[in-house]
Design a protein around this motif. Structure first.
Motif, PDB file in Angstrom:
ATOM      1  N   GLN A 108      33.964 -16.170 -11.520  1.00 59.26           N
ATOM      2  CA  GLN A 108      34.957 -16.688 -12.494  1.00 59.26           C
ATOM      3  C   GLN A 108      34.430 -18.129 -13.097  1.00 59.26           C
ATOM      4  O   GLN A 108      34.692 -18.336 -14.250  1.00 59.26           O
ATOM      5  CB  GLN A 108      36.260 -17.048 -11.981  1.00 59.26           C
ATOM      6  N   ALA A 109      34.002 -18.777 -12.306  1.00 55.43           N
ATOM      7  CA  ALA A 109      33.335 -20.211 -12.792  1.00 55.43           C
ATOM      8  C   ALA A 109      32.364 -20.023 -13.751  1.00 55.43           C
ATOM      9  O   ALA A 109      32.300 -20.702 -14.540  1.00 55.43           O
ATOM     10  CB  ALA A 109      32.828 -20.921 -11.538  1.00 55.43           C
ATOM     11  N   ALA A 112      33.765 -18.899 -16.723  1.00 59.06           N
ATOM     12  CA  ALA A 112      34.330 -20.225 -17.655  1.00 59.06           C
ATOM     13  C   ALA A 112      33.126 -20.980 -18.287  1.00 59.06           C
ATOM     14  O   ALA A 112      33.404 -21.470 -19.187  1.00 59.06           O
ATOM     15  CB  ALA A 112      35.085 -20.792 -16.639  1.00 59.06           C
ATOM     16  N   ASP A 117      34.676 -23.103 -21.043  1.00 60.06           N
ATOM     17  CA  ASP A 117      35.964 -23.311 -20.720  1.00 60.06           C
ATOM     18  C   ASP A 117      35.564 -24.415 -19.413  1.00 60.06           C
ATOM     19  O   ASP A 117      35.767 -24.049 -18.336  1.00 60.06           O
ATOM     20  CB  ASP A 117      36.881 -22.423 -20.101  1.00 60.06           C
ATOM     21  N   TYR A 118      35.073 -25.549 -19.825  1.00 59.30           N
ATOM     22  CA  TYR A 118      34.416 -26.641 -18.765  1.00 59.30           C
ATOM     23  C   TYR A 118      35.636 -26.783 -17.835  1.00 59.30           C
ATOM     24  O   TYR A 118      35.132 -27.158 -16.598  1.00 59.30           O
ATOM     25  CB  TYR A 118      33.688 -27.621 -19.372  1.00 59.30           C
ATOM     26  N   PRO A 119      36.640 -27.265 -18.311  1.00 60.28           N
ATOM     27  CA  PRO A 119      37.830 -27.776 -16.902  1.00 60.28           C
ATOM     28  C   PRO A 119      38.090 -26.696 -15.950  1.00 60.28           C
ATOM     29  O   PRO A 119      38.225 -26.828 -15.015  1.00 60.28           O
ATOM     30  CB  PRO A 119      38.811 -27.965 -18.192  1.00 60.28           C
ATOM     31  N   ARG A 120      38.012 -25.504 -16.721  1.00 60.67           N
ATOM     32  CA  ARG A 120      38.392 -24.348 -15.553  1.00 60.67           C
ATOM     33  C   ARG A 120      36.957 -24.218 -14.869  1.00 60.67           C
ATOM     34  O   ARG A 120      37.251 -23.928 -13.650  1.00 60.67           O
ATOM     35  CB  ARG A 120      38.692 -23.050 -16.536  1.00 60.67           C
ATOM     36  N   ALA A 121      35.902 -24.132 -15.238  1.00 59.97           N
ATOM     37  CA  ALA A 121      34.597 -23.981 -14.459  1.00 59.97           C
ATOM     38  C   ALA A 121      34.809 -24.967 -13.455  1.00 59.97           C
ATOM     39  O   ALA A 121      34.306 -24.762 -12.249  1.00 59.97           O
ATOM     40  CB  ALA A 121      33.588 -24.061 -15.436  1.00 59.97           C
ATOM     41  N   ARG A 122      35.035 -26.139 -13.977  1.00 60.79           N
ATOM     42  CA  ARG A 122      34.880 -27.470 -12.806  1.00 60.79           C
ATOM     43  C   ARG A 122      35.943 -27.351 -11.859  1.00 60.79           C
ATOM     44  O   ARG A 122      35.506 -27.348 -10.626  1.00 60.79           O
ATOM     45  CB  ARG A 122      34.990 -28.656 -13.930  1.00 60.79           C
ATOM     46  N   SER A 123      36.992 -26.910 -12.171  1.00 63.53           N
ATOM     47  CA  SER A 123      38.065 -26.673 -11.300  1.00 63.53           C
ATOM     48  C   SER A 123      37.799 -25.494 -10.022  1.00 63.53           C
ATOM     49  O   SER A 123      38.022 -25.646  -8.805  1.00 63.53           O
ATOM     50  CB  SER A 123      39.444 -26.254 -11.931  1.00 63.53           C
ATOM     51  N   LEU A 124      37.264 -24.543 -10.644  1.00 60.72           N
ATOM     52  CA  LEU A 124      36.810 -23.426  -9.659  1.00 60.72           C
ATOM     53  C   LEU A 124      35.573 -23.819  -8.779  1.00 60.72           C
ATOM     54  O   LEU A 124      35.458 -23.628  -7.427  1.00 60.72           O
ATOM     55  CB  LEU A 124      36.536 -22.175 -10.648  1.00 60.72           C
ATOM     56  N   ARG A 127      36.803 -26.212  -6.169  1.00 60.57           N
ATOM     57  CA  ARG A 127      37.380 -25.369  -4.961  1.00 60.57           C
ATOM     58  C   ARG A 127      36.532 -24.799  -4.066  1.00 60.57           C
ATOM     59  O   ARG A 127      36.815 -25.111  -2.823  1.00 60.57           O
ATOM     60  CB  ARG A 127      38.375 -24.190  -5.570  1.00 60.57           C
TER      61      ARG A 127
END
Length: 392
Positions: A108-109, A112, A117-124, A127
């Motif tokens: 998923q990262a 992203a 979609d860097y904010p989502r990639a970073r969040s994943l 994690r």
């Protein structure tokens, strides 16, 4: 930006796939369960026949619609083939089956990142990197993924130097967990070559490690070996050759002068030692030993600001002659700080970290120098890195 990405096949699937194939063979399952296709797909993937691997993984996932491994590998192969929408479909199916599976989260990262979609990639990636239950290789890949995301963000905003520094610290943390991490080696080398000023020796060392650890079938390895390593080697040689007097150096005369300087130093005749080290450096402008000796002699014989400046100049020469000499860079940085040359001190401490990434003296010096030179955001990045290093 770089020509590569954080995309790679999840590590567990190869062993899971082989185990599945063995299990089905023993239990006598029929050909319609997708296990045969999965095993053949893994063989195709191993030989880099991605088109065949995709076809077989797709068939395996159709025959066994609860096989998360097949979906994970299908998504990974499609990413490598550049089939983004198809990869997203495979990932969505995998998420529906196993939303907390670490390989699924990693994919998923990657998706992203590819769709920016860097904010989502970073969040994943955060994690995964923070999951202490995950294996070391996975956490290392997640940290490298964070670094690649930050490189992309820094590429969007050329003024955000702190993002470059954050990427650097993420790659260094990734390598601390897995020193063979190909993505971290390649991208940190890229940073040193293109985003920092003439960190050529650091880039060369990392590219060589990347080249030795990564299969030759990787196109990046071919380019690194054919182009990057020769170019960096030539640049390093040219930098040394450009030092005034390099073409007329007399190494024999310098060695003789250094020997007399050392004898004078042992006898406590520091001013004589300074004269002899100066003589040695003039005879051979490329003598690291002469430059360091002369710096020490200046500090011993002249405690004024003028003496410190002379010592600093000699240490700077020594650093240029031997960029991997960490202790010399730290000594030069301390003098720069004493002379209130905080930007120069930050540069020297930063270069020291290039060859010794976990040196707390260099990290602490860099943080302080960055704050004094007005670069608080980068200082905060290295403070966070320092905290992570100290916890190990």
């Amino acid at each position: 930006m770089t020509s590569s990405s954080p995309s790679s096949a999840p590590s567990r699937t190869l062993f899971a796939g082989l185990a599945l194939a063995a299990l089905f063979a023993v239990s006598g399952c029929g050909k319609s369960d997708g296990s045969g296709e999965y095993a053949d797909a893994m063989k195709a993937y191993g030989s880099r026949d991605l088109a065949k691997a995709e076809r077989l993984f797709a068939k395996s996932s159709t025959l066994s619609q609860t096989n998360v491994d097949a979906l994970v590998m299908l998504a990974a192969v499609r990413l490598q083939l550049g089939e983004m929408e198809a990869a997203k479909d495979a990932v969505a199916s995998a998420v529906a089956l196993a939303p907390n599976d670490v390989d699924v989260i990693e994919l998923q990262a990657q998706v992203a990142w590819h769709v920016e979609d860097y904010p989502r990639a970073r969040s994943l990636y955060l994690r995964l990197a923070a999951d202490r239950r995950a294996d070391v290789a996975l956490r290392s890949r997640a940290l490298a993924g964070l670094g690649v995301v930050d490189m992309a963000l820094a590429d969007r905003d050329k003024t955000a130097e702190w993002l470059r520094d954050r990427a650097r610290t993420e790659f260094m943390q990734a390598l601390a967990l897995d020193y063979r991490n190909a993505s971290a080696l390649y991208h940190l080398a890229y940073l040193y070559r293109y985003s920092y000023e003439a960190y050529n020796e650091g880039a060369l060392s990392l590219y060589k490690r990347f080249s030795s650890f990564t299969p030759v079938v990787d196109e990046r390895v071919k380019k690194v070996r054919k182009t990057f390593i020769p170019e960096l080697t030539a640049a390093i040689d040219a930098s040394i050759a450009s030092i005034p007097g390099a073409s007329t150096r007399n190494a024999t005369a310098a060695a003789s002068a250094i020997k007399r300087a050392e004898e004078a130093w042992k006898a406590g005749k520091y001013k004589t030692a300074k004269l002899r080290y100066d003589e040695a450096l003039k005879a051979d402008p490329l003598s690291y030993e002469a430059a360091c000796g002369l710096a020490a002699a200046w500090l011993k014989t002249d405690t004024t600001a003028a003496g410190q400046r002379k010592a600093y100049e000699c240490y700077r020469r020594a650093c240029r002659l031997k960029p991997v000499a960490t202790d010399t860079h730290i000594a030069a940085a301390k003098l720069a700080s004493a002379l209130s040359r905080h930007a120069s001190a930050a540069d020297l401490y930063s270069r020291a970290i290039t060859s010794r990434p976990r040196d707390l003296t260099a990290i602490d010096g860099l943080i302080l120098s960055l704050r004094k030179s007005g670069n608080g955001k980068s200082a905060d990045v290295y403070q966070k890195y320092r905290d992570a290093v100290a916890r190990k």
